[in-house]
Motif scaffolding. Structure first.
Motif, mmCIF file in Angstrom:
data_model
loop_
_atom_site.group_PDB
_atom_site.id
_atom_site.type_symbol
_atom_site.label_atom_id
_atom_site.label_comp_id
_atom_site.label_asym_id
_atom_site.label_seq_id
_atom_site.Cartn_x
_atom_site.Cartn_y
_atom_site.Cartn_z
ATOM 1 N N MET A 137 0.778 -0.925 0.129
ATOM 2 C CA MET A 137 -0.069 0.344 -0.008
ATOM 3 C C MET A 137 0.945 1.188 -0.092
ATOM 4 O O MET A 137 2.522 1.120 0.253
ATOM 5 N N MET A 138 0.454 2.564 -0.050
ATOM 6 C CA MET A 138 0.822 3.545 -0.287
ATOM 7 C C MET A 138 1.423 4.069 1.705
ATOM 8 O O MET A 138 3.135 4.642 0.866
ATOM 9 N N ARG B 268 14.676 0.443 0.567
ATOM 10 C CA ARG B 268 14.597 2.345 0.496
ATOM 11 C C ARG B 268 12.971 1.329 -1.020
ATOM 12 O O ARG B 268 12.967 1.202 -1.429
ATOM 13 N N ILE B 269 11.676 0.860 -0.278
ATOM 14 C CA ILE B 269 10.431 0.329 -0.932
ATOM 15 C C ILE B 269 9.738 1.847 -1.015
ATOM 16 O O ILE B 269 9.179 2.877 -0.449
ATOM 17 N N ASN B 270 9.567 2.288 -2.716
ATOM 18 C CA ASN B 270 8.877 3.449 -3.400
ATOM 19 C C ASN B 270 8.052 2.602 -3.814
ATOM 20 O O ASN B 270 7.698 1.689 -4.777
ATOM 21 N N VAL B 271 6.623 3.379 -3.644
ATOM 22 C CA VAL B 271 5.128 2.418 -3.914
ATOM 23 C C VAL B 271 4.409 4.175 -4.873
ATOM 24 O O VAL B 271 3.935 4.776 -3.772
ATOM 25 N N THR B 272 3.946 3.109 -5.933
ATOM 26 C CA THR B 272 3.350 3.983 -6.498
ATOM 27 C C THR B 272 2.453 3.357 -7.726
ATOM 28 O O THR B 272 2.316 2.079 -7.281
ATOM 29 N N ASP B 273 1.238 4.107 -8.055
ATOM 30 C CA ASP B 273 -0.289 3.389 -8.557
ATOM 31 C C ASP B 273 0.756 3.475 -9.933
ATOM 32 O O ASP B 273 -0.245 2.807 -11.178
#
Length: 508
Positions: free
Chosen positions: A151-152, A188-193
């Motif tokens: 999730m974001m 680092r985890i970057n969450v995107t749509d």
């Protein structure tokens, strides 16, 4: 003697331990001896350090290899590749009764308030995620982990911690900002749509144009954040002869990508075609990248167009245009010819003629660039006749009209003949019916006459025994009437047979 003064720092640098009042002679005598002594001290110190340091730091040497950053899609999963090194790991492993991994968020300090434990392998504790799975085997130095249902709010920095119990080894593998050469890392985890568009490349480079007949390869690469749920790659508007191969490839940082490659032979039919690579992720999100194919090739499909027509009246202006497909197009040279003439007529893309009886005939053109040439098919320029209609058209129309008139006349004759035959048959039938009625009436009249010859009173007086048959005679008029009836009956039978025969023939 000249006094040699030296600064304090310079004295230390050059091993000069004399006072400021030392002379040049004393320096000349004492300096070599001091240098020899200092060299011995340095060698001894180096040996001591090298013999002590390995034993001192061997218990603390550890490092981990993780990607610096990974991109995850909302609603999907993300795999973090992870490997580690610990000094004397096999020896420590023999002393270990319990080996497990821990993932921390925000802070590398285990047990502190500023760190958040999201996964503990010893207790299978998961916090903040629906599911976390460590698919790597720790006893093989593999700590690869999959985080599901991203999730974001999961965009953070994560730290891996290894624990070998009881108290054999405990350490968090994190980046040490004080020493940039330190190999211990975090992720680092970057969450995107919206995922990044794929990378699309072509070999050889289309910016330099590819010559027709050359083998061409297009390579499309897309990130696979979760190899367990990889994206699908598809192509649009690719050549029909293209060969497609797809595979999953591991990158230098151990992340994975899906690679799709198409290979085909460059053809003029694909020149300036836009080919797209479309990437579709399990979350039904699609991204694409497009590239335009640019090829060099000699003239193709060379032909001639005529305006207004190839058959015109005398004195009409006719323009002939030479058309073709070629690349580069601006460098095409055109040459016009007429059948029977060796000398070219013109060197332009089109020519205009005023039609006369002398310049009718067959024309053709040749298109050429630095890669080759091609000649068009011939086209005939003619003059119209009979007000714009050729003889063949006039003859054809006249013959068709005459044929139509003959067919119409035959049809009308047949219709009339059939109607006349039906009228005659109907009249004969009516005549026969009248004759039948007359015969029946005549017979009835004879019967009535015979019956009327005897009255009711005479009937009562008749005695059968007194009748004399010899006195009976035939009335001549009655006899003639009987003969006429027989003749009419015979004639009727004959007519009836003819009518039946005609009906049979008509039916056939």
């Amino acid at each position: 003697m000249t006094r040699l003064g030296c600064h304090k720092e310079e004295v230390f640098k050059h091993f000069c331990f004399c006072s400021q009042n030392c002379t040049a002679l004393s320096n000349f005598i004492r300096v070599p001896f001091i240098r020899i002594q200092m060299a011995r001290i340095q060698i001894t110190f180096f040996i001591i350090i090298n013999s002590v340091l390995p034993h001192t730091h061997s218990a603390n040497v550890y490092s981990a290899l993780l990607p610096y950053r990974v991109t995850a899609l909302t609603g999907s999963c993300v795999q973090i590749p992870c490997t580690f090194e610990v000094s004397d790991f096999e020896t420590k492993l023999q002393k270990t009764k319990q080996l497990y991994g821990i993932w921390l968020m925000n802070s590398p300090h285990f047990g502190r308030d500023d760190s958040f434990l999201v996964f503990n392998g010893s207790e299978n504790t998961i916090q903040g995620f629906s599911h976390i799975e460590m698919i790597g085997k720790l006893n093989e130095r593999n700590c690869t982990t999959v985080f599901y249902n991203i999730m974001m709010n999961h965009s953070h920095t994560y730290y891996f911690r290894l624990q070998m119990e009881p108290n054999v080894f405990r350490a968090t593998f994190n980046t040490n900002t004080a020493d940039s050469s330190d190999s211990r890392k975090t992720v680092r985890i970057n969450v995107t749509d919206s995922p990044h568009p794929p990378e699309l490349s072509i070999t050889p480079n289309v910016s330099k144009y590819v010559r027709e007949g050359t083998s061409v390869s297009l390579r499309c690469s897309a990130e696979a954040p979760c190899p367990k749920q990889p994206p699908t790659l598809s192509w649009s508007l690719i050549p029909t002869s293209a060969n497609i191969t797809t595979q999953i490839q591991e990158n230098l940082d151990k992340t994975q990508s899906v690679i799709s490659t198409i290979t085909f032979i460059a053809s003029y039919t694909d020149h300036k075609k836009n080919i797209s690579c479309i990437v579709t992720y399990p979350t039904h999100i699609s991204v694409k990248r497009t590239i335009k194919l640019l090829f060099h090739f000699p003239p193709k499909t060379t032909s001639i167009s005529v305006r207004p027509s190839a058959s015109v009246s005398v004195g009409t202006n006719v323009t002939l245009t030479c058309k073709c497909k070629a690349s580069p197009f601006k460098s095409i040279n055109y040459t016009w010819y007429k059948r029977g003439q060796e000398t070219p007529l013109a060197w332009e893309i089109n020519i205009t003629l005023i039609v006369t009886h002398n310049n009718t005939g067959w024309y053709f053109c040749t298109a050429q660039n630095q890669f080759g040439n091609q000649t068009s098919e011939e086209i005939q320029l003619t003059i119209k006749e009979y007000g714009g209609l050729s003889k063949s058209v006039i003859y054809g129309c006249t013959g068709g009209l005459l044929s139509l008139l003959v067919i119409s006349a035959v049809f009308v004759y047949c219709v009339r003949t059939r109607a006349s035959s039906q009228t005659n048959i109907k009249g004969r039938d009516e005549t026969e019916d009248k004759n039948k009625d007359m015969e029946i009436s005549s017979n009835n009249a004879v019967e009535m006459t015979i019956k009327s010859g005897v009255t009711e009173e005479e009937t009562d007086e008749i005695h059968y025994g007194e009748i004399d048959f010899s006195k009976l005679h035939t009335d001549p008029e009655t006899e003639n009437a009987d003969i006429q009836r027989s003749e009419r009956k015979r004639q009727f039978n004959s007519d009836q047979k003819q009518e039946d025969l005609y009906a049979q023939v008509k039916t056939k």
